[in-house]
Every structure is written in C-alpha cells, then in structure tokens.
Write an enzyme that holds these catalytic residues in place. Sequence first.
Site, mmCIF file in Angstrom:
data_model
loop_
_atom_site.group_PDB
_atom_site.id
_atom_site.type_symbol
_atom_site.label_atom_id
_atom_site.label_comp_id
_atom_site.label_asym_id
_atom_site.label_seq_id
_atom_site.Cartn_x
_atom_site.Cartn_y
_atom_site.Cartn_z
ATOM 1 N N GLN A 140 21.651 -14.141 -39.875
ATOM 2 C CA GLN A 140 21.009 -12.829 -39.801
ATOM 3 C C GLN A 140 20.821 -12.173 -41.174
ATOM 4 O O GLN A 140 20.026 -11.252 -41.304
ATOM 5 C CB GLN A 140 21.816 -11.923 -38.869
ATOM 6 C CG GLN A 140 21.803 -12.430 -37.438
ATOM 7 C CD GLN A 140 22.596 -11.557 -36.489
ATOM 8 O OE1 GLN A 140 23.787 -11.722 -36.350
ATOM 9 N NE2 GLN A 140 21.941 -10.617 -35.836
ATOM 10 N N HIS B 220 10.280 -21.065 -36.710
ATOM 11 C CA HIS B 220 9.152 -21.636 -37.458
ATOM 12 C C HIS B 220 8.126 -22.239 -36.493
ATOM 13 O O HIS B 220 6.925 -22.095 -36.664
ATOM 14 C CB HIS B 220 9.632 -22.703 -38.440
ATOM 15 C CG HIS B 220 10.349 -22.114 -39.633
ATOM 16 N ND1 HIS B 220 11.252 -22.814 -40.394
ATOM 17 C CD2 HIS B 220 10.281 -20.881 -40.174
ATOM 18 C CE1 HIS B 220 11.718 -22.032 -41.358
ATOM 19 N NE2 HIS B 220 11.141 -20.859 -41.249
ATOM 20 N N ASP C 77 13.911 -16.592 -43.048
ATOM 21 C CA ASP C 77 13.717 -17.252 -44.339
ATOM 22 C C ASP C 77 14.302 -16.451 -45.500
ATOM 23 O O ASP C 77 14.856 -17.014 -46.441
ATOM 24 C CB ASP C 77 12.221 -17.491 -44.614
ATOM 25 C CG ASP C 77 11.639 -18.547 -43.667
ATOM 26 O OD1 ASP C 77 12.373 -19.006 -42.769
ATOM 27 O OD2 ASP C 77 10.451 -18.901 -43.821
ATOM 28 N N ARG D 132 33.867 -9.270 -41.739
ATOM 29 C CA ARG D 132 33.741 -10.424 -40.855
ATOM 30 C C ARG D 132 32.358 -11.039 -41.060
ATOM 31 O O ARG D 132 31.353 -10.363 -40.892
ATOM 32 C CB ARG D 132 33.912 -9.997 -39.395
ATOM 33 C CG ARG D 132 33.604 -11.083 -38.394
ATOM 34 C CD ARG D 132 33.837 -10.589 -36.972
ATOM 35 N NE ARG D 132 33.462 -11.586 -35.996
ATOM 36 C CZ ARG D 132 32.326 -11.552 -35.292
ATOM 37 N NH1 ARG D 132 31.460 -10.574 -35.456
ATOM 38 N NH2 ARG D 132 32.054 -12.502 -34.424
ATOM 39 N N HIS E 144 28.307 -18.951 -35.598
ATOM 40 C CA HIS E 144 27.628 -17.761 -35.066
ATOM 41 C C HIS E 144 26.181 -18.168 -34.763
ATOM 42 O O HIS E 144 25.235 -17.682 -35.370
ATOM 43 C CB HIS E 144 27.713 -16.613 -36.077
ATOM 44 C CG HIS E 144 27.458 -15.252 -35.475
ATOM 45 N ND1 HIS E 144 28.335 -14.202 -35.584
ATOM 46 C CD2 HIS E 144 26.412 -14.775 -34.761
ATOM 47 C CE1 HIS E 144 27.845 -13.137 -34.973
ATOM 48 N NE2 HIS E 144 26.669 -13.456 -34.464
ATOM 49 N N ASN F 108 31.460 -17.396 -32.133
ATOM 50 C CA ASN F 108 31.073 -16.047 -31.759
ATOM 51 C C ASN F 108 30.327 -16.046 -30.426
ATOM 52 O O ASN F 108 29.327 -16.755 -30.268
ATOM 53 C CB ASN F 108 30.143 -15.447 -32.827
ATOM 54 C CG ASN F 108 29.626 -14.079 -32.411
ATOM 55 O OD1 ASN F 108 30.389 -13.120 -32.363
ATOM 56 N ND2 ASN F 108 28.340 -13.989 -32.072
ATOM 57 N N GLU F 109 30.803 -15.256 -29.496
ATOM 58 C CA GLU F 109 30.120 -14.995 -28.229
ATOM 59 C C GLU F 109 29.561 -16.244 -27.566
ATOM 60 O O GLU F 109 28.330 -16.377 -27.405
ATOM 61 C CB GLU F 109 28.969 -13.997 -28.441
ATOM 62 C CG GLU F 109 29.421 -12.634 -28.912
ATOM 63 C CD GLU F 109 28.318 -11.580 -28.815
ATOM 64 O OE1 GLU F 109 27.213 -11.907 -28.368
ATOM 65 O OE2 GLU F 109 28.584 -10.426 -29.178
ATOM 66 N N ASN G 158 33.745 -8.588 -28.496
ATOM 67 C CA ASN G 158 32.522 -7.841 -28.857
ATOM 68 C C ASN G 158 32.059 -7.048 -27.646
ATOM 69 O O ASN G 158 31.985 -7.595 -26.533
ATOM 70 C CB ASN G 158 31.386 -8.798 -29.253
ATOM 71 C CG ASN G 158 31.647 -9.500 -30.570
ATOM 72 O OD1 ASN G 158 32.669 -9.267 -31.232
ATOM 73 N ND2 ASN G 158 30.732 -10.367 -30.973
ATOM 74 N N TYR H 163 29.215 -3.786 -26.370
ATOM 75 C CA TYR H 163 28.158 -2.832 -26.713
ATOM 76 C C TYR H 163 27.875 -1.810 -25.616
ATOM 77 O O TYR H 163 27.620 -0.661 -25.888
ATOM 78 C CB TYR H 163 26.860 -3.577 -27.059
ATOM 79 C CG TYR H 163 26.954 -4.286 -28.401
ATOM 80 C CD1 TYR H 163 26.665 -3.610 -29.579
ATOM 81 C CD2 TYR H 163 27.359 -5.619 -28.498
ATOM 82 C CE1 TYR H 163 26.756 -4.238 -30.817
ATOM 83 C CE2 TYR H 163 27.464 -6.249 -29.731
ATOM 84 C CZ TYR H 163 27.165 -5.560 -30.885
ATOM 85 O OH TYR H 163 27.264 -6.177 -32.109
ATOM 86 N N GLU I 155 33.045 -6.773 -32.845
ATOM 87 C CA GLU I 155 31.725 -6.128 -32.960
ATOM 88 C C GLU I 155 31.642 -4.956 -31.990
ATOM 89 O O GLU I 155 32.051 -5.072 -30.836
ATOM 90 C CB GLU I 155 30.580 -7.087 -32.587
ATOM 91 C CG GLU I 155 30.196 -8.079 -33.632
ATOM 92 C CD GLU I 155 29.064 -9.003 -33.182
ATOM 93 O OE1 GLU I 155 28.189 -8.571 -32.396
ATOM 94 O OE2 GLU I 155 29.074 -10.168 -33.608
#
Length: 504
Positions: free
Chosen positions: A54, A74, A87, A112, A157, A201-202, A345, A347, A416
Amino acid sequence: MRSSRSVALSGVVLVTLSLLSCSHEAVVSDIYYGVSNYSFPEDFIFGVSTAAFQIEGAWNEGGKGESIWDTYVHEHPEYTPDKSNGDIAADSYHKFKEDVQLIKALGVKYYRLSISWPRLLPNGTSNNISTDGARYYRNLFEELLKANITPIVTLFHWDMPTPFMDLGGWNNPVIVDYFVDYARVAFNLYGDIIKTWTTINEPHQHCYQGYGADYFAPAIKSHGVGEYLCAHYLILSHAKAYHLYEKEFKPHQKGKVGITLDAFMGIPKDPRNFQDVLAVRSYLQIHFDLYAHPIFSAEGDYPTFVRQRINNMSLAQGFARSRLPYFTAEEVKIIRGSSDFFGLNHYTTYLMSPSEMEFSWSIPSMDHDAQVRMEQDPHWEKPGTDWLSVYPEGFRKLLNYVSDNYGREIPIIVTENGVGDKGQLKDYDRISYFNKYLYQLLLAIHEDNCNIIGYFAWTLMDDFEWSDGYFRSCLSTSVSLEQTSFAIAREIQKNSNSYLVLLH
Ligand code: BGP
C-alpha cells in the site's frame, strides 16, 4: 461487504494518539463524546500501521518480483475506480526516512509494517534472496530504531509472489513449506532487531474477498470452496512459522510471534428476537472463530458449530465431502496455542438477522453458509466509505467477545482501527471516531478486565487502498489527480498539521 474501501489517517488523528501516548496520565479527551477518567496503562503500546504494497511503490526496482496485486491491477486497470496501481504508491521505498520522521513527529513509539515477500524473495522461493530487498528492510528497521521507534513486522499482508499464485496460492498445500522458508529468511535476516512478528494479516479478508469473491486479488471467485481451502492452509502456514521461530530462533532472539485476525462486530437487529441473537453467533463463528478457534481456544480445531454447519450444507448440496477441509490430530495440536498475542483489526459493526438467501450471495458461499443478513443502522454516522458506520460500542463488545471466548491471559493488540474519509482535509469526523473507539477500549480495559496491551491506528499516511485505489471524492484541487498517491499522501500530511493547533 466492503464494497468500497478507503481508510486513511492523516496527521491530525495521530496528534490525538500522540497526545495520549506522550503521557500515560493522559485521559481520552473526547470533544464529541464526553471525557473519560480512565487512563491508559503506563506501558500501553501506541502505534501506527501500514502495509508494504500500500505504500512502498518501486514495484520493479531493486530486483523485486511481482506480487499478485502488481499482476492483477496491471492486467485489469479498470479494477480500481481511478485505474491506479501500487507502482509508486506513497513511494516509501525511496522516502522511508521521511516516513520515520513522520512517525517520530507524531510521538508514537511503535510502527507496524509489513515485508513484501517478492521484494525479499523475487520468485517467492528462498534460493534467491534479493540483496537490495534485504538491504532496504535492514536500513528501514535500523532507521526506526535510531529514532527510538519499535518496528512490529508482518510477514504477509496480502502481496503473495505471483509465481505461487500460478500454482494456486493458498489453495495449494505446498505453499505451507514455502511460507515457512520465507519466514526463516526473515527471522535470520532481521531477528536480531525485530522482536515482535505477525505472520499473517487478516486471513479472513484475504480469503473471503480474494479466493471466495473477486473483490481482492487474486480474484479467484471460488465461493464456498476457495475461501475455506485458503483459510485452512493459511492457518497451517501460520502455525508452522510460529513453531519454526519457537524452535530455532526464540531461544536466542527472544521475540514474540502472533497473528492478526479481523472482525466486524455483530449485534442482533432486534435484541429481543432470539433468532437475531443466533444470527450474530453464526456470523461470528463462521467469519471469525473459524480462524480464532483453531489457534486460541483450549481445545483447538474449527468450532463444532462451523464444522457441522458446513458439513451439513455441503452434504445437502450434493458435495462428496465437506467443503471445509479437516486438520489431522497432529495439525490440531501444532495450531493450538500458536500465537503469543491476539492481533485484532476492527473497523465497524453490523446489525444481524437470519436469512436463507440474499440477492448478492452465491450457493455455495461463506455468506450462504452463515445465513446472516447484515445491515447498518441509517442513524449511525458514515463519515467515509459506505461499509463503515461508526458504532463504537461494537468495539468494546468485540474485545469482550475475544476475551470471553479465548481467555484473558492472551494479550490483545489492536493492530488496526480507523475510519476512511471522502477526501476532506478537516479531520473532525476522524478525531471523533478515534476518541469514541479509544474510549470504548478504555472501558474494555478498566470495566471489563480485557487484557489489551496495544493499539495501532490505520494508517500512517494515505495509501493504495486495494480495490479503492487512491480514490478520494473531494480532494484539494491543488493536487493533481494524475499524481495520485504520493503527492496526495504527503500533501495531506502537510495540510493536516494545521489541526494540531485546533486540538490544543
Ligand atoms: C484492513 C487491511 C488494511 C487496510 C484497512 C483499511 O482490512 O488490513 O490493509 O486496507 O483494512 O481498509 P479499507 O481501505 O477498506 O477501509
């Protein structure tokens, strides 16, 4: 769920965090929600999170191989609303020293981040270690330590090396050994300075969205089969990497290894309706305990409810065997207890009620197996993305759910938590979100005796938000959309400094 994703945290919220972390006497000052008299424990870990794909950019530099996210976006530029890719992203590969300064300026002491598997091992396999990749992470970790910031490192991740995807990715059992090889390389290279690792992760988001559905790369869309195979071999990979560390590295490196799971919380749509209460249980067991139970419960293995439900559904659908694979007795043993902490995590929360079929489900699918209809109360605030409504009490309930089901001995690290925006630079909604959620976390610590030792805000900077790309609906027009992430991320950081003043 999560039909649109975009969570970012700009400087202002981190100011809130840094205020909290600077002084353990600090209380949650909630301008929207009242003031708590509770304070955070002296050694409470406050940090910020990112993930390699990310933010790093430099997708083909330094000998880096392709990850499934490189390949997918892509090949399908239309996949993200702004036709973007990773990119350049936030260009952290080149600007990591700036990142370290940003974290330092925020006053948090933990960061992290994740290693990009194909940056370190361009083909994914350990016979070819990239010198540049290895040096990049060494420099980054050392830079963080120099600034007195402790790195917490995730091995996976979501950016699997593409050559493994060509073999089926997490659906192919051979991946388990290759993941352990990768973990060995990382422990060998960095274990002298990295003392806290998370393996994955997740797994739920990765398998559900990427193997069950096509919302994330690798976009396999094998509903009801792919996500369970993915879960199965991910859990096994995690446990084997954990034991590798225990056996070969922990004795001298003395670090910790854990896993990060994610959960939406559920509450019954009508709390007086027992069927709605059962729907919440079904959802949590199938979407969360499927992962948590094998690792964190005393008895191990998949929860009985999940095993029976998927076996029965599979049978009724004419499958020759359960769509949920079985662990051997030996595997159950090695998976059970294979985490030194519970990375969590979270949200948002959903209202839940039973449903036999919904328009967006397939048969078979994980959703159809769970048989739960999910919606959010239109009265809950929705500051950014459409799937994320603010319901802070759900956070406390989830922390209690984890503690009640998996015990209060295992420390919970919230790896998170955060909220997206619509591109606005005034961060009032986000400050409010953090204050409300942190307040619930304090209640969980002090009133419910939950063993929570850390909290990481998502995210350090604006980033490539997977299938949302860099989409922001009302960005400052002075920033060219052509420049997407990098310019935007750093521009916003500058702009949000002004809110520092506002908070004082
Ligand atoms: C988690 C991921 C992060 C990040 C975060 C924000 O699921 O681990 O990598 O993307 O969600 O998500 P979103 O962009 O959907 O708001």
